[in-house]
Write a protein that holds these residues in place. Sequence first.
Motif, PDB file in Angstrom:
ATOM      1  N   GLU A  22       0.856  -1.105   0.038  1.00 49.16           N
ATOM      2  CA  GLU A  22      -0.275  -0.129  -0.089  1.00 49.16           C
ATOM      3  C   GLU A  22       0.826   1.065   0.171  1.00 49.16           C
ATOM      4  O   GLU A  22      -0.008   2.264   0.122  1.00 49.16           O
ATOM      5  CB  GLU A  22      -1.146  -0.604   1.276  1.00 49.16           C
ATOM      6  N   LYS A  23       2.385   1.031  -0.304  1.00 50.12           N
ATOM      7  CA  LYS A  23       3.354   2.001   0.122  1.00 50.12           C
ATOM      8  C   LYS A  23       4.498   1.656  -0.503  1.00 50.12           C
ATOM      9  O   LYS A  23       4.698   0.960  -0.345  1.00 50.12           O
ATOM     10  CB  LYS A  23       2.948   2.837   1.175  1.00 50.12           C
ATOM     11  N   GLN A  60      -1.775  -0.793  -3.922  1.00 51.80           N
ATOM     12  CA  GLN A  60      -3.330   0.338  -3.632  1.00 51.80           C
ATOM     13  C   GLN A  60      -2.948   1.497  -3.009  1.00 51.80           C
ATOM     14  O   GLN A  60      -2.365   1.296  -1.526  1.00 51.80           O
ATOM     15  CB  GLN A  60      -4.331  -0.725  -3.197  1.00 51.80           C
ATOM     16  N   PRO A  61      -3.091   2.824  -3.950  1.00 51.49           N
ATOM     17  CA  PRO A  61      -2.549   3.592  -2.670  1.00 51.49           C
ATOM     18  C   PRO A  61      -4.027   3.614  -1.648  1.00 51.49           C
ATOM     19  O   PRO A  61      -4.682   3.159  -1.041  1.00 51.49           O
ATOM     20  CB  PRO A  61      -3.241   4.799  -3.525  1.00 51.49           C
ATOM     21  N   ARG A  62      -3.017   4.603  -0.716  1.00 50.78           N
ATOM     22  CA  ARG A  62      -3.287   3.820   1.330  1.00 50.78           C
ATOM     23  C   ARG A  62      -4.617   4.485   0.726  1.00 50.78           C
ATOM     24  O   ARG A  62      -5.813   4.469   1.720  1.00 50.78           O
ATOM     25  CB  ARG A  62      -2.810   4.410   2.413  1.00 50.78           C
ATOM     26  N   THR A  97      -4.872  12.576   4.160  1.00 50.44           N
ATOM     27  CA  THR A  97      -4.325  11.058   3.574  1.00 50.44           C
ATOM     28  C   THR A  97      -5.089  11.874   2.327  1.00 50.44           C
ATOM     29  O   THR A  97      -6.481  12.452   2.197  1.00 50.44           O
ATOM     30  CB  THR A  97      -5.039  10.147   3.871  1.00 50.44           C
ATOM     31  N   ALA A 118      -4.420  10.613  -4.801  1.00 49.46           N
ATOM     32  CA  ALA A 118      -3.652   9.461  -4.450  1.00 49.46           C
ATOM     33  C   ALA A 118      -2.580   8.491  -5.466  1.00 49.46           C
ATOM     34  O   ALA A 118      -1.631   8.234  -5.564  1.00 49.46           O
ATOM     35  CB  ALA A 118      -4.194   8.791  -3.239  1.00 49.46           C
ATOM     36  N   LYS A 119      -3.954   8.364  -6.594  1.00 47.27           N
ATOM     37  CA  LYS A 119      -2.889   8.396  -7.654  1.00 47.27           C
ATOM     38  C   LYS A 119      -1.335   8.644  -8.627  1.00 47.27           C
ATOM     39  O   LYS A 119      -0.991   7.555  -8.573  1.00 47.27           O
ATOM     40  CB  LYS A 119      -4.286   8.348  -9.629  1.00 47.27           C
ATOM     41  N   GLU A 169       0.590   9.164  -6.160  1.00 43.30           N
ATOM     42  CA  GLU A 169       1.836   9.503  -5.291  1.00 43.30           C
ATOM     43  C   GLU A 169       1.719   6.970  -5.307  1.00 43.30           C
ATOM     44  O   GLU A 169       2.379   7.475  -5.566  1.00 43.30           O
ATOM     45  CB  GLU A 169       1.151   9.266  -3.513  1.00 43.30           C
ATOM     46  N   GLY A 170       1.034   7.133  -5.897  1.00 45.30           N
ATOM     47  CA  GLY A 170       0.579   5.824  -6.225  1.00 45.30           C
ATOM     48  C   GLY A 170       1.681   4.745  -7.184  1.00 45.30           C
ATOM     49  O   GLY A 170       2.517   3.853  -6.949  1.00 45.30           O
ATOM     50  N   ALA A 213       5.456   5.613  -6.117  1.00 42.14           N
ATOM     51  CA  ALA A 213       5.342   4.523  -4.692  1.00 42.14           C
ATOM     52  C   ALA A 213       5.793   2.666  -5.913  1.00 42.14           C
ATOM     53  O   ALA A 213       6.789   2.567  -5.323  1.00 42.14           O
ATOM     54  CB  ALA A 213       4.426   4.717  -3.807  1.00 42.14           C
ATOM     55  N   LEU A 264      -1.089  -0.319 -10.565  1.00 42.11           N
ATOM     56  CA  LEU A 264      -1.662   0.094  -9.464  1.00 42.11           C
ATOM     57  C   LEU A 264      -3.228  -0.352  -9.268  1.00 42.11           C
ATOM     58  O   LEU A 264      -3.002  -0.907 -10.395  1.00 42.11           O
ATOM     59  CB  LEU A 264      -1.592   1.261  -9.431  1.00 42.11           C
TER      60      LEU A 264
END
Length: 157
Positions: A9-10, A36-38, A66, A72-73, A75-76, A79, A98
Amino acid sequence: MFTSVLMIEKALTSADVEFVTTLHGDEPVSFHVLLQPRGDQADRLLRAIDDIALGEIDEAAREGETPEGEEAKGEGEQALDVSLRALRAAGREAAGRLVEDHPLDALKALVAEIGADEVIVLTDPHYVEEFFHRDWASRARHQVGVPVLKLFSHSKA
């Protein structure tokens, strides 16, 4: 070659990379990473309860900050890229993607698609979900048809 699906998740830390790449000794292992982004995997209340259970009161208060959904995509993706580069730098084959919808559906499809030998779920503790066996690993054990190993991330990324 042994094939592992690594569900995260990160971004993986260096300790996480060392941990998962040494699980099978000298046997060659390839990794297929699902991230999967948190922000997409649990609602704010559950995350805040987990933070409180870990004694991280300040983190619980910041859960509303958050990124979620489309926010969040980016950042995902970053990561995932960091994690794949780290696995490759450790001498392992690594591919990834992702998860945009339901993580267990994506996991089940990927395991079937690549003929995976195992699934490794590497996350922070999620006490509420784990207590009710609603966490990824508990649910995946009944769906994927291969061994599922649950590991906790070594540190905050």
